[in-house]
Design a protein around this motif. Structure first.
Motif, short mmCIF file in Angstrom:
data_model
loop_
_atom_site.label_atom_id
_atom_site.label_comp_id
_atom_site.label_asym_id
_atom_site.label_seq_id
_atom_site.Cartn_x
_atom_site.Cartn_y
_atom_site.Cartn_z
N VAL A 97 0.85 -1.19 0.00
CA VAL A 97 0.00 0.00 0.00
C VAL A 97 0.89 1.24 0.00
CG1 VAL A 97 -1.87 1.23 1.17
CG2 VAL A 97 -1.72 -1.27 1.32
N PRO A 98 0.75 2.16 -0.96
CA PRO A 98 1.57 3.38 -0.97
C PRO A 98 1.36 4.20 0.30
CG PRO A 98 0.42 3.10 -3.07
CD PRO A 98 -0.15 2.08 -2.13
N ASN A 99 2.43 4.66 0.88
CA ASN A 99 2.34 5.40 2.14
C ASN A 99 1.65 6.74 1.99
OD1 ASN A 99 3.58 3.43 3.68
ND2 ASN A 99 5.64 4.22 3.33
N GLY A 100 1.70 7.34 0.79
CA GLY A 100 1.04 8.62 0.60
C GLY A 100 -0.46 8.51 0.82
N SER A 101 -1.10 7.57 0.12
CA SER A 101 -2.54 7.38 0.29
C SER A 101 -2.86 6.79 1.66
CB SER A 101 -3.07 6.46 -0.81
OG SER A 101 -2.38 5.22 -0.81
N LEU A 102 -1.96 5.98 2.19
CA LEU A 102 -2.20 5.37 3.50
C LEU A 102 -2.22 6.40 4.62
CD1 LEU A 102 -2.60 2.61 4.84
CD2 LEU A 102 -0.14 2.47 5.13
N SER A 103 -1.31 7.37 4.57
CA SER A 103 -1.24 8.39 5.62
C SER A 103 -2.34 9.43 5.51
CB SER A 103 0.13 9.09 5.58
OG SER A 103 0.30 9.77 4.34
N ASN A 104 -2.95 9.56 4.31
CA ASN A 104 -4.00 10.56 4.11
C ASN A 104 -5.40 9.98 4.23
OD1 ASN A 104 -2.28 12.77 3.61
ND2 ASN A 104 -1.94 12.10 1.51
N GLY A 105 -5.53 8.68 4.42
CA GLY A 105 -6.83 8.04 4.49
C GLY A 105 -7.13 7.53 5.89
N ASN A 106 -8.32 6.95 6.02
CA ASN A 106 -8.73 6.36 7.30
C ASN A 106 -8.03 5.04 7.52
OD1 ASN A 106 -10.54 8.48 7.81
ND2 ASN A 106 -12.19 7.46 6.70
N ILE A 107 -7.60 4.80 8.75
CA ILE A 107 -6.92 3.57 9.12
C ILE A 107 -7.63 2.96 10.32
CG2 ILE A 107 -4.76 2.49 9.89
CD1 ILE A 107 -3.27 4.84 8.62
N ILE A 108 -8.07 1.73 10.20
CA ILE A 108 -8.63 1.00 11.33
C ILE A 108 -7.57 0.05 11.85
CG2 ILE A 108 -10.46 -0.53 12.13
CD1 ILE A 108 -12.20 0.45 9.85
N ASN A 109 -7.14 0.28 13.09
CA ASN A 109 -6.12 -0.57 13.70
C ASN A 109 -6.81 -1.53 14.67
OD1 ASN A 109 -3.97 -1.74 15.06
ND2 ASN A 109 -2.75 0.11 15.08
N TYR A 110 -6.93 -2.79 14.26
CA TYR A 110 -7.62 -3.77 15.08
C TYR A 110 -6.76 -4.26 16.25
CZ TYR A 110 -11.00 -4.02 11.24
OH TYR A 110 -11.94 -3.71 10.29
N SER A 111 -5.49 -3.98 16.22
CA SER A 111 -4.58 -4.49 17.26
C SER A 111 -4.29 -3.47 18.34
CB SER A 111 -3.26 -4.95 16.63
OG SER A 111 -3.47 -5.95 15.66
N LEU A 112 -4.76 -2.25 18.17
CA LEU A 112 -4.43 -1.20 19.13
C LEU A 112 -5.07 -1.48 20.49
CD1 LEU A 112 -2.73 1.35 19.13
CD2 LEU A 112 -4.80 2.66 18.61
N GLN A 113 -6.31 -1.99 20.47
CA GLN A 113 -6.98 -2.39 21.70
C GLN A 113 -6.83 -3.90 21.89
OE1 GLN A 113 -8.14 -0.02 23.64
NE2 GLN A 113 -7.73 1.56 22.08
N LYS A 114 -6.80 -4.33 23.13
CA LYS A 114 -6.55 -5.75 23.42
C LYS A 114 -7.77 -6.62 23.15
CE LYS A 114 -2.37 -4.94 24.72
NZ LYS A 114 -1.24 -5.35 23.84
N ILE A 115 -8.96 -6.06 23.29
CA ILE A 115 -10.17 -6.85 23.08
C ILE A 115 -10.99 -6.23 21.95
CG2 ILE A 115 -10.23 -7.65 25.46
CD1 ILE A 115 -12.40 -5.58 26.01
N ARG A 116 -11.92 -7.04 21.42
CA ARG A 116 -12.71 -6.59 20.27
C ARG A 116 -14.10 -7.20 20.35
NH1 ARG A 116 -10.93 -7.89 14.02
NH2 ARG A 116 -12.71 -6.92 12.97
N ARG A 117 -15.10 -6.44 19.91
CA ARG A 117 -16.48 -6.93 19.94
C ARG A 117 -16.90 -7.45 18.57
NH1 ARG A 117 -21.25 -2.73 20.94
NH2 ARG A 117 -21.04 -2.56 18.67
N ALA A 118 -17.52 -8.60 18.57
CA ALA A 118 -18.07 -9.17 17.34
C ALA A 118 -19.52 -8.71 17.20
CB ALA A 118 -17.99 -10.69 17.37
N ASP A 119 -19.87 -8.19 16.06
CA ASP A 119 -21.23 -7.71 15.80
C ASP A 119 -21.92 -8.65 14.83
OD1 ASP A 119 -20.86 -5.52 17.45
OD2 ASP A 119 -20.14 -4.23 15.84
N LEU A 120 -22.84 -9.46 15.36
CA LEU A 120 -23.57 -10.44 14.55
C LEU A 120 -25.05 -10.05 14.51
CD1 LEU A 120 -21.37 -12.10 16.54
CD2 LEU A 120 -22.09 -13.97 15.07
N THR A 121 -25.70 -10.42 13.43
CA THR A 121 -27.14 -10.19 13.28
C THR A 121 -27.81 -11.51 12.94
OG1 THR A 121 -26.80 -7.91 12.53
CG2 THR A 121 -28.92 -8.93 12.05
N ILE A 122 -28.80 -11.89 13.76
CA ILE A 122 -29.55 -13.12 13.53
C ILE A 122 -31.02 -12.75 13.36
CG2 ILE A 122 -30.29 -15.32 14.54
CD1 ILE A 122 -27.63 -15.48 15.96
N ALA A 123 -31.62 -13.22 12.28
CA ALA A 123 -33.01 -12.90 11.97
C ALA A 123 -33.92 -14.08 12.27
CB ALA A 123 -33.15 -12.50 10.51
#
Length: 275
Positions: free
Chosen positions: A160-186
């Protein structure tokens, strides 16, 4: 053209005189060159060890050491030419013009270079972090000056080119230790919501990978024309997120089959024009 012996003697004497007069400059220039190259190597090695001792980012350490190395080499080369008696004013002017031309032709690369510097300095992510950016998701394998190397879940390598990477949105999944799973059941409107919520809650409590704190949430998310949508939101450690997501869906399907509960299939709403 015929040369007589006297002319040959004059040329030889002139050559020897020039050689004798100019040889000290040549010798001193090459001494400066070889000593300078050795000194630059020692300085670069010392700077690298110093930055490693200060626990600087490995990418930043390599980059700064390389920049210092080339700056010192350029200064040494200019000193070498000056010692030889070569006029460096025109040389510096030509070098500046070449630098301007290269800069104009490599604007995209310079943008990636600046982006790489921003990433290294501000550290929105680091090596081994899992991120999502520019439409791709992967684990950061290497942060280079111009590009960032990602390894996807199916073991593909993405640069990934760093120019576009630094100017765009970045989601860092590892920054927090825990994560929530969002599921939908109908489920259908004929189903007992309370019973379904009790089944899902029991499944989440019996899964050791689901964290008890924060408490998992099971609630009504939406009421559509054909189904009741339940939001199932368990929490897990980052390394267990994928397993919790899939295991919850599988366990819910098996429990619903046992209890005679039918999962409502997704039906796309069709729009009709009233004319």
């Amino acid at each position: 053209m015929n040369l007589n012996p006297n002319q040959l003697t004059d040329y030889a004497n002139t050559f020897i005189t020039v050689l004798i007069d100019y040889s000290p400059k040549v010798i001193s220039a090459f001494v400066i060159l070889f000593v300078g190259l050795y000194a630059i190597r020692l300085i670069n090695r010392f700077i690298r060890k110093l930055m490693i001792k200060r626990d600087l980012d490995p990418t930043l350490t390599k980059f700064l050491a390389d920049i210092l190395l080339w700056v010192l080499r350029i200064l040494l080369f200019v000193t070498f030419l000056e010692k030889l008696g070569v006029g460096i004013t025109s040389f510096v002017a030509i070098l500046g013009a070449m630098g301007l031309a290269v800069g104009l032709s490599l604007q995209g690369s310079l943008s990636n270079f600046a982006g790489g510097m921003l990433i290294i300095l501000f550290k929105p992510f680091k090596v081994n972090d899992t991120i999502e950016a520019q439409g791709v998701t992967g684990t950061v394998s290497e942060i280079q000056i111009f590009v960032t190397k990602l390894i996807t879940a199916n073991n593909q390598t993405i640069f990934v080119p760093n120019g576009s990477l630094s100017n765009g949105n970045i989601i860092n999944y590892s920054l927090q230790k825990i994560r929530r799973a969002d599921l939908t059941i109908a489920i259908s409107y004929d189903t007992d919501i309370k019973k379904v919520k009790e089944i899902i809650t029991a499944i989440l409590k019996n899964n050791p990978k689901v964290l008890q704190t924060p408490v998992a949430e099971v609630s009504v998310k939406n009421l559509t024309d054909n189904a009741i949508q339940l939001a199932v939101r368990p929490w897990a450690n980052n390394e267990d997120y994928g397993n919790v997501f899939s295991e919850t869906l599988e366990s819910c399907k098996q429990a619903f089959d046992t209890a005679g509960i039918v999962i409502q299939p997704y039906v796309r709403e069709s729009s009709q024009d009233n004319s």
